[in-house]
Write a protein that holds these residues in place. Structure first.
Motif, PDB file in Angstrom:
ATOM      1  N   SER A  12       0.809  -1.219   0.000  1.00 25.33           N
ATOM      2  CA  SER A  12       0.000   0.000   0.000  1.00 25.33           C
ATOM      3  C   SER A  12       0.840   1.266   0.000  1.00 25.33           C
ATOM      4  O   SER A  12       0.290   2.372   0.060  1.00 25.33           O
ATOM      5  N   THR A  13       2.147   1.145  -0.079  1.00 25.42           N
ATOM      6  CA  THR A  13       2.976   2.345  -0.251  1.00 25.42           C
ATOM      7  C   THR A  13       2.760   2.965  -1.624  1.00 25.42           C
ATOM      8  O   THR A  13       3.167   4.099  -1.869  1.00 25.42           O
ATOM      9  N   SER A  14       2.094   2.215  -2.518  1.00 22.07           N
ATOM     10  CA  SER A  14       1.711   2.739  -3.824  1.00 22.07           C
ATOM     11  C   SER A  14       0.291   2.283  -4.141  1.00 22.07           C
ATOM     12  O   SER A  14       0.073   1.120  -4.478  1.00 22.07           O
ATOM     13  N   LEU A  15      -0.646   3.202  -4.002  1.00 24.53           N
ATOM     14  CA  LEU A  15      -2.053   2.896  -4.320  1.00 24.53           C
ATOM     15  C   LEU A  15      -2.309   3.290  -5.774  1.00 24.53           C
ATOM     16  O   LEU A  15      -3.151   4.125  -6.080  1.00 24.53           O
ATOM     17  N   SER A  16      -1.552   2.657  -6.658  1.00 28.31           N
ATOM     18  CA  SER A  16      -1.514   3.091  -8.054  1.00 28.31           C
ATOM     19  C   SER A  16      -2.835   2.900  -8.784  1.00 28.31           C
ATOM     20  O   SER A  16      -3.092   3.570  -9.788  1.00 28.31           O
ATOM     21  N   GLU A  17      -3.689   2.007  -8.292  1.00 29.96           N
ATOM     22  CA  GLU A  17      -4.984   1.796  -8.948  1.00 29.96           C
ATOM     23  C   GLU A  17      -5.999   2.883  -8.606  1.00 29.96           C
ATOM     24  O   GLU A  17      -7.087   2.924  -9.191  1.00 29.96           O
ATOM     25  N   LEU A  18      -5.660   3.747  -7.669  1.00 30.97           N
ATOM     26  CA  LEU A  18      -6.579   4.789  -7.225  1.00 30.97           C
ATOM     27  C   LEU A  18      -6.121   6.163  -7.712  1.00 30.97           C
ATOM     28  O   LEU A  18      -4.939   6.503  -7.630  1.00 30.97           O
ATOM     29  N   ASP A  19      -7.081   6.956  -8.178  1.00 28.59           N
ATOM     30  CA  ASP A  19      -6.804   8.328  -8.575  1.00 28.59           C
ATOM     31  C   ASP A  19      -6.784   9.241  -7.362  1.00 28.59           C
ATOM     32  O   ASP A  19      -7.230   8.877  -6.260  1.00 28.59           O
ATOM     33  N   ASP A  20      -6.298  10.445  -7.558  1.00 24.82           N
ATOM     34  CA  ASP A  20      -6.368  11.452  -6.498  1.00 24.82           C
ATOM     35  C   ASP A  20      -7.829  11.685  -6.115  1.00 24.82           C
ATOM     36  O   ASP A  20      -8.720  11.680  -6.969  1.00 24.82           O
ATOM     37  N   ASN A  21      -8.062  11.887  -4.824  1.00 25.61           N
ATOM     38  CA  ASN A  21      -9.395  12.249  -4.321  1.00 25.61           C
ATOM     39  C   ASN A  21     -10.465  11.235  -4.725  1.00 25.61           C
ATOM     40  O   ASN A  21     -11.585  11.607  -5.068  1.00 25.61           O
ATOM     41  N   GLU A  22     -10.140   9.950  -4.651  1.00 25.83           N
ATOM     42  CA  GLU A  22     -11.091   8.930  -5.104  1.00 25.83           C
ATOM     43  C   GLU A  22     -11.861   8.269  -3.969  1.00 25.83           C
ATOM     44  O   GLU A  22     -12.884   7.636  -4.200  1.00 25.83           O
ATOM     45  N   THR A  72       2.694   4.839   3.313  1.00 24.51           N
ATOM     46  CA  THR A  72       1.278   4.585   3.059  1.00 24.51           C
ATOM     47  C   THR A  72       0.439   5.793   3.438  1.00 24.51           C
ATOM     48  O   THR A  72      -0.511   6.153   2.731  1.00 24.51           O
ATOM     49  N   TRP A  73       0.775   6.446   4.539  1.00 20.94           N
ATOM     50  CA  TRP A  73       0.008   7.637   4.944  1.00 20.94           C
ATOM     51  C   TRP A  73       0.091   8.729   3.882  1.00 20.94           C
ATOM     52  O   TRP A  73      -0.884   9.460   3.654  1.00 20.94           O
ATOM     53  N   ARG A  78      -3.158  11.475  -0.586  1.00 16.36           N
ATOM     54  CA  ARG A  78      -3.389  11.728  -2.014  1.00 16.36           C
ATOM     55  C   ARG A  78      -4.776  11.280  -2.461  1.00 16.36           C
ATOM     56  O   ARG A  78      -5.458  11.983  -3.217  1.00 16.36           O
ATOM     57  N   VAL A  79      -5.219  10.115  -2.015  1.00 14.50           N
ATOM     58  CA  VAL A  79      -6.465   9.541  -2.552  1.00 14.50           C
ATOM     59  C   VAL A  79      -7.708   9.974  -1.776  1.00 14.50           C
ATOM     60  O   VAL A  79      -8.829   9.810  -2.265  1.00 14.50           O
ATOM     61  N   LEU A  80      -7.532  10.550  -0.587  1.00 16.19           N
ATOM     62  CA  LEU A  80      -8.676  10.927   0.242  1.00 16.19           C
ATOM     63  C   LEU A  80      -9.176  12.320  -0.142  1.00 16.19           C
ATOM     64  O   LEU A  80      -8.394  13.260  -0.286  1.00 16.19           O
ATOM     65  N   TYR A 260      -6.002  -3.150   0.029  1.00 22.01           N
ATOM     66  CA  TYR A 260      -4.664  -3.544  -0.424  1.00 22.01           C
ATOM     67  C   TYR A 260      -4.067  -4.505   0.599  1.00 22.01           C
ATOM     68  O   TYR A 260      -4.100  -4.237   1.807  1.00 22.01           O
ATOM     69  N   GLU A 261      -3.550  -5.632   0.103  1.00 26.00           N
ATOM     70  CA  GLU A 261      -2.999  -6.656   0.989  1.00 26.00           C
ATOM     71  C   GLU A 261      -1.784  -7.307   0.346  1.00 26.00           C
ATOM     72  O   GLU A 261      -1.784  -7.610  -0.850  1.00 26.00           O
ATOM     73  N   LEU A 262      -0.734  -7.515   1.141  1.00 28.24           N
ATOM     74  CA  LEU A 262       0.503  -8.091   0.633  1.00 28.24           C
ATOM     75  C   LEU A 262       0.363  -9.580   0.309  1.00 28.24           C
ATOM     76  O   LEU A 262       0.954 -10.071  -0.642  1.00 28.24           O
TER      77      LEU A 262
END
Length: 370
Positions: A12-22, A72-73, A78-80, A260-262
């Motif tokens: 989850s250090t990279s939430l690449s599937e999510l856009d900003d403010n999603e 992750t924070w 970014r996404v919130l 997101y899960e490892l």
């Protein structure tokens, strides 16, 4: 109403599937720094953490663990959406490293980090989860001054992204429909939760490592938080997904979710839970209605009156804001490429609230309050 629930295997250090403010809400419980069950995970992320502990430098290990969480924070920020809420369930740790025994205040470190990112810390909640042991102290037993208290609580930290609350167009129906009961508000927004117990860590999977990696909080924790801080149709993110308790709660609460899960194996545990989610949703909503019925009965017995009637149900409510309240249950669940699609329908007051062996009991709420 239909909701989507996606699960991505990855860090989850990279939430690449999510856009900003999603996403509108984050509900998660990260691995707790300086709790030994999480050591191997942190070691795999940064070898310097293991070196620090081997060298007896607990403070440095603690700092490095929180640096891993901070990545992750940053993505959460970014996404919130602006005004969105982040709820972080975390416990402090007591640990002896080399010749130093101390408490490592995870809640304080995370609060400091979110404050630095521009989040507004809101009043937190202490979730009290008594230990099973009868011993209420550690250290030198009955002789002062070297005993110390047992940690029996965790923190539900609450942060708002920015200074302003989320804005909704005037008369937005979904916000009013998402209301909770007055008596639920009084219970949920208390700063100490003593009625929520811990959850079993037993998994159906026989994998020992997987079992050891499970630290799920009880379903009631994310379910309450989702109802408290989001509206129907919002998207809830859990960047430390685990066995998917947050996503399960989001399904029941008629919100979308992303996790997101490892470890991919955790998704198998979640799949087993989803098989019964429709029944669980019905039981959860039915209990809320039944509890409200009991509240109404007691209030009437005490000689108190109700000024308002619910618009969608045949019972009274305490406040005007509760009048449009609409509860939902689950009609169907379909598996998708990245998770599940769930169909919801309004909860019908004539549905079973007690249930029999088939889940279709005869008890209903009628017009007894009219």
């Amino acid at each position: 109403m239909e909701t989507a629930h996606d699960v991505f295997v990855g860090n989850s250090t990279s939430l690449s599937e999510l856009d900003d403010n999603e996403v509108e809400l984050v509900v998660t419980s990260p691995p707790y720094p300086m709790i030994e069950m999480w050591d191997d995970l942190f070691f795999s992320l940064n070898a310097d953490i293991e070196t620090s502990l081997d060298e007896g430098d607990g403070r440095r290990a603690f700092d490095l663990m929180h640096e891993e969480l901070a990545e992750t924070w940053d993505e959460v920020e970014r996404v919130l959406v602006d005004g969105g809420i982040a709820c972080i369930n975390v416990g402090d740790a007591t640990r002896k490293v080399d010749d130093s025994f101390r408490v490592y205040q995870n809640h304080a470190r995370i609060t400091e980090r979110f404050d630095e990112m521009g989040f507004e810390p809101l009043p937190d909640i202490l979730w009290r989860k008594p230990a099973n042991s009868a011993a209420k102290f550690m250290g030198s037993g009955m002789m002062p001054p070297n005993a110390y208290a047992t940690l029996e609580h965790e923190y539900l930290l609450v942060f708002r992204n920015g200074k302003q609350s989320r804005e909704f167009p005037s008369g937005t129906d979904v916000r009013y429909e998402s209301a909770y009961f007055w008596e639920e508000r009084n219970e949920w927004f208390s700063d100490v939760w003593e009625d929520v117990r811990g959850t079993s860590q037993e998994l159906t999977d026989a994998d020992t490592e997987l079992r050891d990696r499970s630290a799920a909080y009880p379903l009631e924790v994310p379910y309450r938080l989702i109802n408290m801080y989001s509206v129907y149709g919002d998207t809830v993110l859990d960047p430390f997904w685990g066995t998917g308790t947050t996503s399960l709660a989001a399904m029941i609460a008629a919100r979308n979710s992303v996790g997101y899960e490892l470890q991919e194996k955790f998704t198998e545990v979640f799949d087993a839970e989803v098989a019964d989610v429709a029944e669980l949703a019905h039981a959860t909503v039915s209990k809320r209605v039944r509890d409200h019925e009991e509240f109404v009965e007691q209030r009437l017995e005490d000689g108190k009156e109700f000024k308002y009637d619910a618009e969608n149900y045949d019972f009274p409510v305490t406040t005007k804001q509760e009048k449009p309240l609409q509860l939902y249950t689950i009609d169907g669940v379909e598996q998708t490429e990245s998770g599940y699609a769930v169909t919801h329908s309004p909860y019908n007051e004539s549905e079973s609230i007690d249930g029999d062996a088939d889940g279709h009991g005869q008890a209903t709420l009628g017009s007894q309050f009219r």
